[in-house]
Design an enzyme around this catalytic site. Structure first.
Site, PDB file in Angstrom:
ATOM      1  N   HIS A 103       0.900  -0.876   0.048  1.00 50.39           N
ATOM      2  CA  HIS A 103      -0.146  -0.040   0.044  1.00 50.39           C
ATOM      3  C   HIS A 103       0.806   1.274   0.150  1.00 50.39           C
ATOM      4  O   HIS A 103       0.560   2.183  -0.927  1.00 50.39           O
ATOM      5  CB  HIS A 103      -1.059  -0.029   1.177  1.00 50.39           C
ATOM      6  CG  HIS A 103      -1.725   1.018   1.313  1.00 50.39           C
ATOM      7  ND1 HIS A 103      -3.045   1.318   1.116  1.00 50.39           N
ATOM      8  CD2 HIS A 103      -1.495   2.404   2.018  1.00 50.39           C
ATOM      9  CE1 HIS A 103      -3.664   2.297   1.121  1.00 50.39           C
ATOM     10  NE2 HIS A 103      -2.697   3.051   1.881  1.00 50.39           N
ATOM     11  N   GLU A 104       1.767   1.292   0.919  1.00 46.90           N
ATOM     12  CA  GLU A 104       2.672   2.600   1.079  1.00 46.90           C
ATOM     13  C   GLU A 104       3.810   2.574  -0.204  1.00 46.90           C
ATOM     14  O   GLU A 104       4.032   3.718  -0.658  1.00 46.90           O
ATOM     15  CB  GLU A 104       3.297   2.410   2.316  1.00 46.90           C
ATOM     16  CG  GLU A 104       2.504   2.331   3.564  1.00 46.90           C
ATOM     17  CD  GLU A 104       1.556   3.821   3.774  1.00 46.90           C
ATOM     18  OE1 GLU A 104       1.850   4.821   2.938  1.00 46.90           O
ATOM     19  OE2 GLU A 104       0.542   3.400   4.414  1.00 46.90           O
ATOM     20  N   GLU A 150      -4.894   7.894  -2.936  1.00 45.19           N
ATOM     21  CA  GLU A 150      -5.143   6.507  -2.537  1.00 45.19           C
ATOM     22  C   GLU A 150      -5.610   5.583  -3.447  1.00 45.19           C
ATOM     23  O   GLU A 150      -5.603   4.426  -3.370  1.00 45.19           O
ATOM     24  CB  GLU A 150      -6.245   6.516  -1.591  1.00 45.19           C
ATOM     25  CG  GLU A 150      -6.045   7.403  -0.176  1.00 45.19           C
ATOM     26  CD  GLU A 150      -4.902   6.802   0.562  1.00 45.19           C
ATOM     27  OE1 GLU A 150      -4.568   5.541   0.493  1.00 45.19           O
ATOM     28  OE2 GLU A 150      -4.444   7.375   1.292  1.00 45.19           O
TER      29      GLU A 150
END
Length: 498
Positions: A264-265, A294
């Site tokens: 995700h990061e 996002e």
């Protein structure tokens, strides 16, 4: 003043603003990763002084005169400089309305609140955090009036994260998702769930760290420009397109937690590292909105990271990192386990299907907090009630409830809806990507370069050169949340043989 002289002043102004922002970011990163626990006081003084100096620079009459002069000559500017002036003028109007002393006090409060949040979460005691949170809510309501006094306060805050989005839009967006997803979640609840017990065997932290390094290689994150650290709540800190830091949190009894926080990061980092050089050290560097940002983190985490082709590609290497823990597990079993639908307590560990319900809880609370119909003292009770209503789970304590996220400690009211919007943007980007090229052939070989090249061309390289809506249109076409609902229905109907 000659135009070239004005443009030189504009460049100098933006580099100074960048320097202040970098100093703030470096202190924030240090505080969250390696700084000793008792260092918040001194850091708060430094951050307050930096905020005051930055405010004086940006909100000065000289800056206003420079921006007005350049805007009057906007027809003589190229797209890059015209866009810089447009964005800076918008921010200048907002900042000018905020008294310098309030801006300094708020910056110091955020530093204090983040420290208090960490302690409150450690002790699972909301009351430790409550006084700071009450002040943050009051500041946010006041700042919303500075940002856009014509709007409802929460609408003004939402616009800071996703320009053009308001409560009316989000109410419709979330209602449409609930209508499609809740029946699917209920139907899945009646099926036998896949076994995921092996995800909770003992996974030593050192092995997980090596696995994180491998995942960063697969994501093609250049380690000379992207480092990884450890913190309570994973996040990404961007300094420029040659220096991005990601963080994760390791749990020895939960392999998937850190695995997917790294991916995700890493998606956030991919975005920042691919922003064009021409906008670096200006107000146009970085992502165009948090919803778009996002979309990239959720794209890599879920659309790619939880796909069967990706897991099949990396599973042989996973077994090398965890030979005992995964000896009796197949790639197919792992795929089903990390896509198991199970209403749960923790947002960042939620499955792809129920995730938006976690966001909806936070959205409803924020609306009421900023709208003045909910007091901070009532957050735990409201949180627990909504989790029971939306997800059917009992919240055992504050740590696993209203203290689990760091966003409110950072004053980020209005951020949470970006996660759901980003998920929906990402699903539509994937649909368009599949229409233009072979996505899954390379992914099944562990090659993400075609995916990354498409996203760089459609999204990353622009930074803030385009409005968020233009970036979304560029990658998605006309945005339709039904595409996201359809993606989830197809994936989970097949997974659970409905």
């Amino acid at each position: 003043m000659e135009l070239n002289e004005a443009l030189a002043q504009l460049a100098g102004l933006q580099k100074k603003l960048y320097a202040y922002d970098t100093a703030r970011g470096a202190l924030t990163l240090d505080a969250a990763t390696v700084a000793p626990k008792g260092t918040a006081e001194g850091r708060g003084i430094v951050l307050g002084v930096l905020a005051g100096e930055e405010h004086r620079l940006f909100a000065s009459s000289e800056t206003g005169e420079l921006l007005d002069l350049l805007w009057d000559r906007k027809d003589q500017l190229d797209q890059l400089h015209r866009r810089q002036v447009e964005e800076l003028r918008r921010s200048y109007v907002q900042r000018k309305r905020i008294p310098a002393q309030e801006y300094m006090e708020y910056t110091q409060l955020v530093n204090q609140a983040e420290d208090l949040w960490l302690r409150a979460k450690e002790h699972s005691d909301f009351q430790l955090f409550r006084p700071a949170l009450e002040r943050l809510v009051a500041f946010s309501i006041k700042f919303a009036g500075y940002y856009d006094p014509a709007k409802a306060p929460y609408d003004a805050l939402l616009g800071e994260y996703e320009r053009g989005v308001d409560m009316a839009y989000l109410d419709g967006f979330f209602a449409a998702l609930r209508e499609r997803l809740v029946p699917l979640i209920r139907a899945i609840g009646e099926k036998e769930p896949p076994d995921d017990a092996f995800l909770h065997r003992h996974y030593p932290v050192e092995a997980q760290r090596r696995f994180s390094d491998y995942l960063m290689e697969v994501l093609e994150l250049d380690r000379s420009h992207c480092a990884i650290g450890e913190t309570e709540h994973p996040f990404t800190e961007n300094f420029n397109n040659k220096d991005v830091r990601i963080t994760t949190h390791y749990y020895e009894d939960d392999l998937a937690s850190s695995m997917y926080s790294v991916i995700h990061e890493g998606g956030h980092a991919k975005y920042e590292l691919n922003v064009a050089d021409e906008v670096q050290y200006t107000c146009l560097a970085g992502g165009s909105s948090m919803g778009v940002h996002e979309s990239q983190s959720r794209f890599y985490e879920n659309l790619i990271g939880r796909s069967l082709p990706f897991i099949q590609a990396i599973f042989p290497q996973m077994r090398e990192f965890f030979p005992e823990q995964l000896a009796d597990v197949t790639a197919e079993q792992f795929y089903r386990a990390v896509n198991r639908v199970r209403p749960s307590l923790i947002r960042i560990d939620a499955d792809e299907l129920t995730y938006c319900l976690h966001v909806m809880v936070r959205y409803e609370i924020e609306k009421q907090l900023i709208g003045g119909t909910l007091e901070v003292k009532d957050i735990p009770e409201t949180w627990n009630r909504l989790y029971k209503e939306y997800l059917g789970v009992e919240v055992p304590d504050d740590r696993q409830g209203c203290l689990q996220d760091s966003h409110w400690a950072g004053g980020s009211f209005g951020y949470f809806p970006s996660y759901a919007l980003g998920s929906a943007y990402g699903a539509q980007m994937l649909k368009n990507m599949e229409g233009e090229m072979d996505v899954w052939g390379p992914v099944s070989r562990g090659d993400l370069s075609p995916v990354s090249a498409w996203l760089k061309d459609k999204v990353h390289r622009f930074g803030c050169l385009l409005e968020p809506a233009q970036v979304v249109d560029n990658a998605c076409g006309k945005f339709d949340p039904a595409v996201f609902a359809g993606y989830l229905e197809k994936k989970y109907t097949e997974l659970y043989d409905l």
